[in-house]
Motif scaffolding. Structure first.
Motif, mmCIF file in Angstrom:
data_model
loop_
_atom_site.group_PDB
_atom_site.id
_atom_site.type_symbol
_atom_site.label_atom_id
_atom_site.label_comp_id
_atom_site.label_asym_id
_atom_site.label_seq_id
_atom_site.Cartn_x
_atom_site.Cartn_y
_atom_site.Cartn_z
ATOM 1 N N UNK A 280 2.102 0.992 16.774
ATOM 2 C CA UNK A 280 1.726 0.282 17.707
ATOM 3 C C UNK A 280 0.183 0.082 18.058
ATOM 4 N N UNK A 281 -0.624 0.873 17.601
ATOM 5 C CA UNK A 281 -2.085 0.739 17.672
ATOM 6 C C UNK A 281 -2.508 -0.572 16.732
ATOM 7 N N UNK A 282 -1.739 -0.431 15.395
ATOM 8 C CA UNK A 282 -2.124 -1.368 14.564
ATOM 9 C C UNK A 282 -1.730 -2.835 14.975
ATOM 10 N N UNK A 283 -0.633 -2.952 15.504
ATOM 11 C CA UNK A 283 0.149 -4.095 15.965
ATOM 12 C C UNK A 283 -1.056 -4.593 17.078
ATOM 13 N N UNK B 88 -4.546 -8.870 18.231
ATOM 14 C CA UNK B 88 -5.817 -9.465 18.651
ATOM 15 C C UNK B 88 -6.451 -10.171 17.715
ATOM 16 N N UNK B 89 -6.899 -9.758 16.508
ATOM 17 C CA UNK B 89 -7.261 -10.460 15.625
ATOM 18 C C UNK B 89 -6.765 -11.832 15.556
ATOM 19 N N UNK B 90 -5.530 -12.131 15.737
ATOM 20 C CA UNK B 90 -4.885 -13.347 15.471
ATOM 21 C C UNK B 90 -5.001 -14.090 17.007
ATOM 22 N N UNK B 91 -5.746 -13.523 17.919
ATOM 23 C CA UNK B 91 -5.897 -13.800 19.194
ATOM 24 C C UNK B 91 -4.435 -14.375 19.908
ATOM 25 N N UNK B 92 -3.462 -13.372 19.653
ATOM 26 C CA UNK B 92 -2.187 -13.289 20.599
ATOM 27 C C UNK B 92 -2.458 -12.182 21.455
ATOM 28 N N UNK C 221 0.413 -19.478 11.502
ATOM 29 C CA UNK C 221 0.629 -20.989 11.394
ATOM 30 C C UNK C 221 1.232 -21.290 13.086
ATOM 31 N N UNK C 222 1.922 -20.534 13.526
ATOM 32 C CA UNK C 222 2.629 -20.499 14.843
ATOM 33 C C UNK C 222 1.972 -20.712 15.892
ATOM 34 N N UNK C 223 2.202 -21.607 16.738
ATOM 35 C CA UNK C 223 1.361 -21.636 17.929
ATOM 36 C C UNK C 223 1.780 -20.740 18.977
ATOM 37 N N UNK C 224 1.953 -19.576 18.819
ATOM 38 C CA UNK C 224 2.357 -18.368 19.412
ATOM 39 C C UNK C 224 1.305 -17.800 20.719
ATOM 40 N N UNK C 225 1.773 -17.388 21.769
ATOM 41 C CA UNK C 225 0.922 -16.938 22.795
ATOM 42 C C UNK C 225 0.637 -15.244 22.723
ATOM 43 N N UNK C 226 2.023 -14.889 22.643
ATOM 44 C CA UNK C 226 2.099 -13.345 22.734
ATOM 45 C C UNK C 226 3.297 -12.752 21.915
#
Ligand code: C2E
Ligand code: MG
Ligand code: MG
Ligand code: MG
Length: 288
Positions: free
Chosen positions: A220-223, A228-232, A194-199
């Protein structure tokens, strides 16, 4: 201490408490003076794009040089400032210094570099934050997109509706939002969505364990994949070896920061440093 005091546990505990309170009061007085006498400075640690080595910006890190005790690490004094709320005025001083730096970088021909500023939970919940930030960006004529605020998971678990609203307000300024030390706190993925995060910044503890400990590498690889799925975008902090950097490159991590690339650099040396180590804006690994 308990044995030296004749094994009286309760007494030792009180003595311990007494000492801790004394230390804390001493530190607090020193900090008040430090604020007045400007014993603080900022260092800046480069962040680069993993795929290209391109310099993308810096993280601002506070430094305190105590007249007798020398350099005091931020992990020792930031918690005290958070508790007595002096972090709020110091925080605005930090933001102002970063805006000044952003301007001088642009005058020096370094366009598009972003400065990331750490924000404590106390600073983020200050009701004046949005107005002060708006006014400061206007005063220094800095575009919001050159600034990033690093929040921790501790900030995100406070009154969530209020925090979300504040984030959305701040996003209207073009300012970037990042979650620091990701993976060490309690941020629910549901909130993150829900949060407008960039990274997000992967905590350096995962990086340090990565090459010995398979689980850390997998985390790390899962994060990276999940974000990336969440477009962050994903930033790895604490990159110390070429193997770590290579691993991050192979797994598509977006940005890297750490001693391998550069240590935090005092503000007075920053321009000279990047001109030498990031010719044409691209990182040049030191020849061994
Ligand atoms: P942080 O925001 O997670 O900052 C990253 C820390 O990792 C910094 O420590 C940095 O110097 C260190 N670091 C960078 N690269 C490497 C590396 O390759 N290996 C290792 N082992 N460490 C690396 P620092 O400067 O001591 O700051 C500690 C913490 O204090 C920060 O953690 C942040 O939470 C807080 N802090 C620092 N400056 C500020 C500030 O201006 N405002 C606020 N509110 N907090 C700050
Ligand atoms: Mg940080
Ligand atoms: Mg961090
Ligand atoms: Mg930290």
């Amino acid at each position: 201490a308990a044995k030296q005091n004749g094994g009286n546990g309760a007494q030792a505990y009180n003595l311990d408490m007494y000492q801790r309170v004394r230390q804390r009061v001493g530190l607090e007085q020193d900090l008040t003076l430090a604020l007045a006498q400007q014993q603080f400075s900022l260092s800046f640690q480069p962040q680069m794009e993993v795929s290209s080595g391109k310099l993308v910006g810096f993280e601002a890190l506070i430094r305190w040089k105590h007249p007798e005790r020398g350099h005091v690490p931020p992990d020792h004094f930031i918690p005290v400032l958070e508790q007595n709320r002096q972090i709020i005025p110091l925080g605005y001083w930090i933001i102002e210094r970063c805006l000044q730096l952003s301007l001088s970088l642009q005058y020096a021909g370094w366009h598009d570099l972003r400065i990331a500023i750490n924000l404590s939970a106390e600073q983020f919940s200050d009701p004046e934050l949005f107005n002060r930030l708006t006014a400061l960006l206007q005063q220094y004529e800095v575009d919001g997109r050159f600034i990033e605020l690093e929040l921790t998971e501790r900030t995100l678990v406070q009154d969530i509706d209020c925090m979300l609203q504040r984030m959305q307000q701040i996003k209207t300024l073009g300012v970037h939002l990042a979650i620091d030390d990701f993976g060490t706190g309690y941020s629910s993925l549901n909130y993150l969505k829900q949060m407008p995060m960039d990274s997000i910044k992967i905590d350096k503890s995962f990086l340090s364990g990565m090459l010995e400990n398979r689980a850390d590498g997998q985390i790390i690889t899962s994060i990276i994949a999940m974000m990336h799925q969440l477009e962050l975008q994903v930033v790895a902090e604490g990159v110390e070896t070429t193997q770590q950097l290579e691993f991050l490159r192979q797994h598509g991590c977006d940005m890297a920061q750490g001693y391998l690339i550069a240590r935090p650099i005092p503000q007075t040396e920053l321009l000279g440093y990047i001109e030498q180590h990031f010719t044409q804006g691209v990182w040049h690994p030191q020849q061994p």
